[in-house]
Every structure is written in structure tokens, then in C-alpha cells.
Design an enzyme around this catalytic site. Structure first.
Site, PDB file in Angstrom:
ATOM      1  N   GLU A 287       1.131 -10.330   5.377  1.00  0.00           N
ATOM      2  CA  GLU A 287       0.829 -10.034   3.978  1.00  0.00           C
ATOM      3  C   GLU A 287      -0.663 -10.060   3.645  1.00  0.00           C
ATOM      4  O   GLU A 287      -1.130 -10.837   2.822  1.00  0.00           O
ATOM      5  CB  GLU A 287       1.558 -11.024   3.077  1.00  0.00           C
TER       6      GLU A 287
ATOM      7  N   ARG B 132      -1.747  -6.136  -2.340  1.00  0.00           N
ATOM      8  CA  ARG B 132      -1.181  -6.902  -1.220  1.00  0.00           C
ATOM      9  C   ARG B 132       0.040  -6.127  -0.733  1.00  0.00           C
ATOM     10  O   ARG B 132       0.755  -5.521  -1.529  1.00  0.00           O
ATOM     11  CB  ARG B 132      -0.778  -8.323  -1.655  1.00  0.00           C
TER      12      ARG B 132
ATOM     13  N   HIS C 226      -1.121 -16.063  -7.430  1.00  0.00           N
ATOM     14  CA  HIS C 226       0.203 -16.564  -7.840  1.00  0.00           C
ATOM     15  C   HIS C 226       0.431 -16.337  -9.335  1.00  0.00           C
ATOM     16  O   HIS C 226       0.920 -17.221 -10.040  1.00  0.00           O
ATOM     17  CB  HIS C 226       0.371 -18.046  -7.457  1.00  0.00           C
TER      18      HIS C 226
ATOM     19  N   HIS D  69      -6.730 -15.613   1.478  1.00  0.00           N
ATOM     20  CA  HIS D  69      -5.569 -16.368   1.987  1.00  0.00           C
ATOM     21  C   HIS D  69      -5.263 -15.935   3.416  1.00  0.00           C
ATOM     22  O   HIS D  69      -5.839 -14.974   3.934  1.00  0.00           O
ATOM     23  CB  HIS D  69      -4.356 -16.199   1.070  1.00  0.00           C
TER      24      HIS D  69
ATOM     25  N   GLU E  33       3.302  -6.860   1.874  1.00  0.00           N
ATOM     26  CA  GLU E  33       3.933  -7.959   2.622  1.00  0.00           C
ATOM     27  C   GLU E  33       5.289  -7.529   3.166  1.00  0.00           C
ATOM     28  O   GLU E  33       6.140  -7.043   2.423  1.00  0.00           O
ATOM     29  CB  GLU E  33       4.122  -9.169   1.697  1.00  0.00           C
TER      30      GLU E  33
ATOM     31  N   HIS F 262       8.479 -20.520   2.415  1.00  0.00           N
ATOM     32  CA  HIS F 262       7.422 -21.024   3.313  1.00  0.00           C
ATOM     33  C   HIS F 262       8.146 -21.978   4.243  1.00  0.00           C
ATOM     34  O   HIS F 262       8.291 -23.162   3.944  1.00  0.00           O
ATOM     35  CB  HIS F 262       6.309 -21.719   2.529  1.00  0.00           C
TER      36      HIS F 262
ATOM     37  N   ASP G 152       5.441  -9.104  -5.956  1.00  0.00           N
ATOM     38  CA  ASP G 152       5.778  -9.984  -4.839  1.00  0.00           C
ATOM     39  C   ASP G 152       7.089 -10.640  -5.224  1.00  0.00           C
ATOM     40  O   ASP G 152       7.114 -11.543  -6.068  1.00  0.00           O
ATOM     41  CB  ASP G 152       4.652 -11.014  -4.646  1.00  0.00           C
TER      42      ASP G 152
ATOM     43  N   TYR H 290      -8.467  -8.382  -3.066  1.00  0.00           N
ATOM     44  CA  TYR H 290      -8.435  -8.709  -4.494  1.00  0.00           C
ATOM     45  C   TYR H 290      -9.873  -8.668  -5.020  1.00  0.00           C
ATOM     46  O   TYR H 290     -10.708  -9.469  -4.600  1.00  0.00           O
ATOM     47  CB  TYR H 290      -7.839 -10.113  -4.695  1.00  0.00           C
TER      48      TYR H 290
ATOM     49  N   ASP I  85      10.858 -12.186   1.387  1.00  0.00           N
ATOM     50  CA  ASP I  85       9.550 -12.321   0.733  1.00  0.00           C
ATOM     51  C   ASP I  85       8.784 -11.015   0.962  1.00  0.00           C
ATOM     52  O   ASP I  85       8.267 -10.785   2.055  1.00  0.00           O
ATOM     53  CB  ASP I  85       8.814 -13.524   1.355  1.00  0.00           C
TER      54      ASP I  85
ATOM     55  N   HIS J 299       3.095 -16.611   7.106  1.00  0.00           N
ATOM     56  CA  HIS J 299       3.773 -17.918   7.150  1.00  0.00           C
ATOM     57  C   HIS J 299       5.144 -17.694   7.748  1.00  0.00           C
ATOM     58  O   HIS J 299       5.656 -16.564   7.763  1.00  0.00           O
ATOM     59  CB  HIS J 299       3.843 -18.559   5.756  1.00  0.00           C
TER      60      HIS J 299
HETATM   61  N1  GLY Z   1       5.693 -15.146  -2.334  1.00  0.00           N
HETATM   62  C1  GLY Z   1       4.930 -16.177  -1.786  1.00  0.00           C
HETATM   63  C2  GLY Z   1       4.205 -15.739  -0.612  1.00  0.00           C
HETATM   64  O1  GLY Z   1       4.006 -14.554  -0.416  1.00  0.00           O
HETATM   65  O2  GLY Z   1       3.842 -16.512   0.206  1.00  0.00           O
HETATM   66 MN    MN Z   2       5.283 -13.037  -1.137  1.00  0.00          MN
HETATM   67 MN    MN Z   3       4.717 -14.679   1.685  1.00  0.00          MN
END
Ligand code: GLY
Ligand code: MN
Ligand code: MN
Length: 435
Positions: free
Chosen positions: A382, A403, A241, A348, A405, A359, A258, A386, A269, A352
Site C-alpha cells: 500500500e 494510495r 487516517h 508510512h 492497496e 494489522h 481505504d 501525499y 484491507d 503489514h
Molecule cells: N486500513 C488500515 C491500513 O491500511 O493499514
Molecule cells: Mn487500508
Molecule cells: Mn493496510
């Protein structure tokens, strides 16, 4: 998919009123957040309240009561010419009825006196405790007032039920109106990512690229970002983040972006990772392709009846296979998965829900079991790898973060990648960077 409507809020209220068990559903507005002194953070309405009302002013609250003479009641800020000179026009008590369809409307200042009357003869209250202590007090006082009238034959609420049990399974499945807005938000974010790929260059700062992204968002009519954009170059791409976005990008590094805008209260997202100088180095490409193949495997696993655990497991398998092959962890693959050896590099989950909230709400479990996906649900996919700068791996891989996504709609027989237009293959990404 449910029907399309220009004003979806009335039909949503109607459906709720027809299906909910007797009681009073109380939905408060989001609080105003003071930034400092008399300056406030940008206001955004609470998603549940907006979902049923379309009302975006602060200090408001909706009460829905099936079967009541006035099933839909709104508390709002009254008109106030002196304040409106500063903050703009308010709907006011009359506007709440004429413009927003309330059967009954009051000034928000009258909540403490009017709410007990609305809770008379209601067997339960749907209200989320534990978010706003002052409002909790007001609702509990109102219930106590009605209870005191039980000796006169008044029915009083004996249950307080989480309103998410009514609203969040509804919000989880997107109707045509919602998907329209999500597609629009995603098309804006797509343009922003493509512009970012063209804009990034060695010697530029991360915030210059962030500015390009936010410029596209606003120019195309997005109200705001759905979350603070992450623009992380070099080792910053390994910070999940990362938010400072203030580093000068160097030749030979990756840039992880992101970023997603909100449009009409619906989020997008999207993450892409690309070389600052437009060409992947060999180690970067090898890591990138593992993440890409993991993401494609998870997308492939997305269909009704599958769960987010299935979607995640597909990425975990491909990432683990890749890490073993690259010599970053030890095989065999099945044992590496069982012992979570991928976790230092992929820490992670893969997905989501996404909708009004980035989220998004909606149950992830049914009891203890992961909830199966169903048509109309939108999820992110996503995966990432890393590799910390000080990781004990061959030096060429250190400091690489990737990443990828996308936002994916579950359809009747599979899935649709809503963000498919954002370049993703190595060749397409390099082409977009060269543009
Ligand atoms: N941008 C926040 C996430 O990917 O969950
Ligand atoms: Mn994201
Ligand atoms: Mn996301």
C-alpha cells in the site's frame, strides 16, 4: 498449505497441544466495551481465543494443558434465562462441552477458585500480562496459591511466557480454511469498491459513498468492517487516517477510499484512489502512475525469502524516481533515497500482515533481522504519495493524495494478488467511475 476443515478449531487445538512445551496456555476473551450507560459497543471476540475455540461470547476464557486429563477447559457465562431474554441464548457450561468440544467447563464466575487447580503441576503459564489488570491479578494469585503447595510436592509454574510465541507464528501462515474466508472477505470488499467508484460524484458527500460501501458489506453477509472506512476527498486524501467522511466532494478532486470488510473473523484491507468526476487531471494522473508503478514493483518483489523491507524498498525507489522526475524533490535518486527526501510525501511503510486482525499478528523480525516471507503469509502492499495543501511544490500538485492497496498472498514461488479484481489501471478506474 495445511488441510481444509469445516471446523478448523479442533485440529488447531490438537496441533498446539502436540507441539507446545508443557504448561497451561490461558486465552481470555475480549472485554466488553461500554459505549455509554447500559449500551455497549459491538462485541468482537479476541482473535487468539476465537482461533482455537470458535467461541464468540464475552466473559470466557480457554485453558489448554497438554497431557492433562482434561486438556481443553473453557470458562463461560452460565445459562441465565432472565439475561437471555435480553441478549440471546448462551452456550452455557454444558454447551461449552457439547457444542465447542471442551473436556471440562466452568462458569466464568468460578475462575478464581478453579484456575489454581488447573495450574497444579504445570511448569509454566502462557499468558499475556499487561492487558487486563484484574485478570493479571487473578492469574498471579492462582500461581501464588499453587506455589504455596510446593511443600506438598506440587509443581508450580516458574515461568510466564508470552502466548504469542505459540500462536502468532501459527496465525501468520494461513491454512486453506483461512484463505477461503479471506478470499470471500476480499470479494465483498471488491464489490464495495466498484460500487463506490460508480456512486461518487461532485456534490455528493463522502458519507454517501461510505454508506454504499457499508451497504455492500452487510448485504453480502460481512459481520462488520475490518476497520473504520476512510473516504477522503480532495485534501482529505492526504490525511492518512482520515475518518470524518463528512465533506462534500468537488469536481476535479480525487477520492481516496481505504475500506475492507471482515468475514468469518477474517479481514480485507483495500485502498483505491479515483477522480470524483471520473477523469484524472494531468497532474493527478502523473502522481497516480508513480504510486501505481511503485505498488507493482513491490508486488513483483514479493516472494518467499524476500522481506517486508525488500517490498518497501521497491516502492521507495519508484516513488523517489517519480518525485525527482516531477521536480518535487532533488536528485540524484540514490542520494534522495539515502537522505529520505521522499519522506515528506511518503511517510508510512508499504506493508503489514493481514489475517484475523487487519494489522495481523506474527513476528516481523527474527532477532534484529527482518523475517523472510514464506508461503501462506498474506500482506498488504500500500504505497502512497501525499502532498499537503501548503507543500512547497508546483501548485498543480498541492492537495493531491494517492494510495493504492492490495492484499497479496505469498505463494510457493511468488505471489498472488487476492484483490486483483478491483480496478487499478488509469483506464480501468475511469471505466469503473463511468459505470
Ligand atoms: N486500513 C488500515 C491500513 O491500511 O493499514
Ligand atoms: Mn487500508
Ligand atoms: Mn493496510
Amino acid at each position: 498449505m495445511r488441510g481444509m476443515s469445516n471446523n478448523p478449531h479442533g485440529p488447531r487445538r490438537q496441533r498446539l497441544l502436540e507441539t507446545m512445551a508443557p504448561g497451561a496456555l490461558i486465552l481470555p476473551s475480549a472485554p466488553v466495551a461500554v459505549r455509554n450507560n447500559d449500551v455497549e459497543h459491538e462485541y468482537r471476540q479476541n482473535s487468539d481465543l476465537f482461533y482455537v475455540s470458535g467461541f464468540d461470547e464475552p466473559e470466557s476464557l480457554a485453558v489448554l494443558r497438554p497431557g492433562a486429563d482434561a486438556p481443553y477447559c473453557l470458562f463461560v457465562r452460565p445459562r441465565d434465562p432472565a439475561r437471555e431474554v435480553w441478549d440471546g441464548q448462551r452456550a452455557g457450561v454444558d454447551g461449552a462441552k457439547t457444542d465447542y468440544g471442551a473436556d471440562q467447563a466452568f462458569s466464568y464466575a468460578d475462575l478464581a477458585t478453579e484456575l489454581p487447580k488447573l495450574l497444579e503441576d504445570q511448569p509454566r503459564v502462557y499468558y499475556q500480562l499487561g492487558v487486563d489488570a484484574a485478570l493479571d491479578r487473578c492469574v498471579l494469585d492462582a500461581i501464588a496459591k499453587v506455589r504455596n503447595r510446593a511443600k506438598f510436592g506440587v509443581v508450580w509454574p516458574t515461568e510466564i511466557v508470552e502466548p504469542g510465541t505459540l500462536l502468532h507464528t501459527e496465525r501468520l501462515v494461513k491454512d486453506a480454511h483461512e484463505l477461503d474466508r479471506m478470499r470471500h472477505a476480499i470479494s465483498i470488499s471488491t464489490e464495495a469498491h466498484v460500487a463506490a467508484m460508480a456512486a461518487a460524484q461532485p456534490g455528493r458527500f463522502e458519507y454517501e459513498v461510505e454508506a454504499v460501501i457499508n451497504g455492500v458489506f452487510r448485504r453480502r453477509g460481512s459481520e462488520r468492517s475490518a476497520y473504520g472506512a476512510i473516504v477522503g476527498s480532495g485534501p482529505n486524501a492526504t490525511v492518512l487516517h482520515y475518518r470524518r467522511n463528512d465533506r462534500k466532494m468537488k469536481d476535479g478532486e480525487l477520492l481516496l477510499i481505504d475500506a475492507g470488510c471482515e468475514y468469518g473473523y477474517y479481514a480485507s484491507d483495500i485502498t483505491r484512489t479515483f477522480p470524483v468526476n471520473g477523469r484524472f487531471s494531468e497532474p493527478q494522473r502523473r502522481i497516480y502512475e508513480v504510486v501505481l508503478n511503485a505498488q507493482l514493483a513491490s508486488i513483483e518483489a514479493t516472494r518467499p525469502g524476500k522481506t517486508l523491507a525488500d517490498v518497501h524498498d521497491a516502492s521507495v525507489r519508484v516513488i523517489t524516481e517519480g518525485l525527482v522526475k516531477l521536480g518535487l524533490i532533488e536528485g540524484p535518486v540514490d542520494r534522495a533515497i539515502k537522505e529520505n527526501l521522499y519522506r515528506p510525501f511518503y511517510m508510512h511503510k508499504t506493508s503489514h500482515y493481514i489475517g484475523m486482525d487487519v494489522h495481523d499478528v506474527g513476528p516481523y523480525f527474527e532477532g534484529k533481522q527482518p523475517r523472510p516471507l514464506s508461503e501462506g503469509v498474506v500482506i498488504t502492499i500500500e504505497p502512497g504519495i501525499y502532498i499537503a495543501e501548503d507543500a512547497e511544490v508546483p501548485e498543480e500538485f498541492r492537495g493531491i493524495g494517492v494510495r493504492i492497496e492490495d492484499d497479496v498472498l505469498v505463494t510457493s514461488d511468488g505471489h498472488e494478488v487476492l484483490s486483483a479484481e478491483v480496478p487499478k489501471s488509469v483506464a480501468d478506474v475511469e471505466r469503473a467511475c463511468a459505470a
